[in-house]
Scaffold this motif. Structure first.
Motif, PDB file in Angstrom:
ATOM      1  N   ASP A  14      -3.320   0.605   2.359  1.00 37.31           N
ATOM      2  CA  ASP A  14      -3.129   0.241   0.959  1.00 37.31           C
ATOM      3  C   ASP A  14      -1.713   0.542   0.499  1.00 37.31           C
ATOM      4  O   ASP A  14      -1.092  -0.250  -0.201  1.00 37.31           O
ATOM      5  CB  ASP A  14      -4.146   0.958   0.062  1.00 37.31           C
ATOM      6  CG  ASP A  14      -4.107   0.434  -1.358  1.00 37.31           C
ATOM      7  OD1 ASP A  14      -4.249  -0.802  -1.543  1.00 37.31           O
ATOM      8  OD2 ASP A  14      -3.911   1.237  -2.287  1.00 37.31           O
ATOM      9  N   ALA A  15      -1.180   1.687   0.921  1.00 38.64           N
ATOM     10  CA  ALA A  15       0.189   2.047   0.549  1.00 38.64           C
ATOM     11  C   ALA A  15       1.184   1.063   1.162  1.00 38.64           C
ATOM     12  O   ALA A  15       2.163   0.671   0.515  1.00 38.64           O
ATOM     13  CB  ALA A  15       0.501   3.470   0.994  1.00 38.64           C
ATOM     14  N   LEU A  16       0.935   0.641   2.381  1.00 34.83           N
ATOM     15  CA  LEU A  16       1.813  -0.336   3.026  1.00 34.83           C
ATOM     16  C   LEU A  16       1.741  -1.676   2.297  1.00 34.83           C
ATOM     17  O   LEU A  16       2.766  -2.330   2.077  1.00 34.83           O
ATOM     18  CB  LEU A  16       1.432  -0.502   4.497  1.00 34.83           C
ATOM     19  CG  LEU A  16       2.310  -1.442   5.306  1.00 34.83           C
ATOM     20  CD1 LEU A  16       3.768  -1.007   5.283  1.00 34.83           C
ATOM     21  CD2 LEU A  16       1.803  -1.520   6.742  1.00 34.83           C
ATOM     22  N   ARG A  17       0.543  -2.066   1.878  1.00 35.69           N
ATOM     23  CA  ARG A  17       0.393  -3.301   1.094  1.00 35.69           C
ATOM     24  C   ARG A  17       1.181  -3.198  -0.211  1.00 35.69           C
ATOM     25  O   ARG A  17       1.891  -4.125  -0.595  1.00 35.69           O
ATOM     26  CB  ARG A  17      -1.083  -3.565   0.797  1.00 35.69           C
ATOM     27  CG  ARG A  17      -1.324  -4.818  -0.064  1.00 35.69           C
ATOM     28  CD  ARG A  17      -2.740  -4.889  -0.614  1.00 35.69           C
ATOM     29  NE  ARG A  17      -3.155  -3.696  -1.325  1.00 35.69           N
ATOM     30  CZ  ARG A  17      -2.794  -3.397  -2.585  1.00 35.69           C
ATOM     31  NH1 ARG A  17      -1.992  -4.185  -3.246  1.00 35.69           N
ATOM     32  NH2 ARG A  17      -3.231  -2.286  -3.150  1.00 35.69           N
ATOM     33  N   ALA A  63      11.531   1.994  -7.569  1.00 37.11           N
ATOM     34  CA  ALA A  63      10.955   3.334  -7.662  1.00 37.11           C
ATOM     35  C   ALA A  63       9.701   3.452  -6.793  1.00 37.11           C
ATOM     36  O   ALA A  63       9.518   4.445  -6.072  1.00 37.11           O
ATOM     37  CB  ALA A  63      10.637   3.677  -9.111  1.00 37.11           C
ATOM     38  N   LEU A  64       8.830   2.436  -6.846  1.00 39.68           N
ATOM     39  CA  LEU A  64       7.618   2.459  -6.031  1.00 39.68           C
ATOM     40  C   LEU A  64       7.963   2.428  -4.549  1.00 39.68           C
ATOM     41  O   LEU A  64       7.413   3.190  -3.748  1.00 39.68           O
ATOM     42  CB  LEU A  64       6.700   1.298  -6.392  1.00 39.68           C
ATOM     43  CG  LEU A  64       5.421   1.173  -5.571  1.00 39.68           C
ATOM     44  CD1 LEU A  64       4.575   2.439  -5.673  1.00 39.68           C
ATOM     45  CD2 LEU A  64       4.618  -0.042  -6.012  1.00 39.68           C
ATOM     46  N   MET A  65       8.910   1.578  -4.186  1.00 37.94           N
ATOM     47  CA  MET A  65       9.309   1.496  -2.785  1.00 37.94           C
ATOM     48  C   MET A  65       9.915   2.808  -2.304  1.00 37.94           C
ATOM     49  O   MET A  65       9.660   3.237  -1.169  1.00 37.94           O
ATOM     50  CB  MET A  65      10.286   0.339  -2.588  1.00 37.94           C
ATOM     51  CG  MET A  65       9.630  -1.032  -2.756  1.00 37.94           C
ATOM     52  SD  MET A  65      10.828  -2.374  -2.821  1.00 37.94           S
ATOM     53  CE  MET A  65      11.562  -2.246  -1.207  1.00 37.94           C
ATOM     54  N   ALA A  66      10.684   3.479  -3.164  1.00 41.53           N
ATOM     55  CA  ALA A  66      11.284   4.764  -2.782  1.00 41.53           C
ATOM     56  C   ALA A  66      10.200   5.812  -2.545  1.00 41.53           C
ATOM     57  O   ALA A  66      10.254   6.560  -1.561  1.00 41.53           O
ATOM     58  CB  ALA A  66      12.257   5.222  -3.864  1.00 41.53           C
ATOM     59  N   ARG A  67       9.203   5.865  -3.440  1.00 46.05           N
ATOM     60  CA  ARG A  67       8.108   6.833  -3.264  1.00 46.05           C
ATOM     61  C   ARG A  67       7.337   6.555  -1.974  1.00 46.05           C
ATOM     62  O   ARG A  67       7.015   7.473  -1.217  1.00 46.05           O
ATOM     63  CB  ARG A  67       7.155   6.783  -4.455  1.00 46.05           C
ATOM     64  CG  ARG A  67       7.679   7.457  -5.696  1.00 46.05           C
ATOM     65  CD  ARG A  67       6.602   7.681  -6.742  1.00 46.05           C
ATOM     66  NE  ARG A  67       5.845   6.494  -7.095  1.00 46.05           N
ATOM     67  CZ  ARG A  67       6.201   5.617  -8.032  1.00 46.05           C
ATOM     68  NH1 ARG A  67       7.316   5.773  -8.720  1.00 46.05           N
ATOM     69  NH2 ARG A  67       5.432   4.575  -8.301  1.00 46.05           N
ATOM     70  N   GLY A  73       8.227   7.718   6.144  1.00 43.44           N
ATOM     71  CA  GLY A  73       9.388   8.233   6.849  1.00 43.44           C
ATOM     72  C   GLY A  73      10.547   7.269   6.889  1.00 43.44           C
ATOM     73  O   GLY A  73      11.338   7.274   7.831  1.00 43.44           O
ATOM     74  N   LEU A  74      10.675   6.430   5.867  1.00 47.17           N
ATOM     75  CA  LEU A  74      11.744   5.440   5.831  1.00 47.17           C
ATOM     76  C   LEU A  74      12.933   5.884   4.992  1.00 47.17           C
ATOM     77  O   LEU A  74      13.851   5.127   4.788  1.00 47.17           O
ATOM     78  CB  LEU A  74      11.208   4.117   5.258  1.00 47.17           C
ATOM     79  CG  LEU A  74      10.049   3.488   6.005  1.00 47.17           C
ATOM     80  CD1 LEU A  74       9.519   2.259   5.254  1.00 47.17           C
ATOM     81  CD2 LEU A  74      10.467   3.100   7.412  1.00 47.17           C
TER      82      LEU A  74
END
Length: 75
Positions: A14-17, A63-67, A73-74
């Motif tokens: 879900d987080a990856l989606r 912001a969402l992508m950074a979190r 680990g990106l």
């Protein structure tokens, strides 16, 4: 690479989606913002300037992508 792919567990799907959707939304907003004639600052009917709402979309997606990138680990 393969290690990053193996690290994505079922619970991370879900987080990856969410990351992928945020990236797509950001890309679309950036493309719209770069269209000819699209201003960074807009003017309301009273003449007051305000930031183009696309900037908020981009900021929230970033912001969402950074979190989420920390989770994968990106960072």
């Amino acid at each position: 690479g393969a290690e990053a792919a193996a690290a994505v567990e079922a619970g991370d799907a879900d987080a990856l989606r969410q990351y992928c959707e945020a990236s797509a939304i950001r890309d679309k907003a950036m493309a719209e913002l770069h269209e000819p004639g699209v201003p960074l600052l807009m003017t309301n009917p009273n003449g007051a300037a305000f930031p183009n709402p696309l900037l908020k979309v981009i900021k929230e997606a970033d912001a969402l992508m950074a979190r989420l990138s920390v989770r994968f680990g990106l960072d």
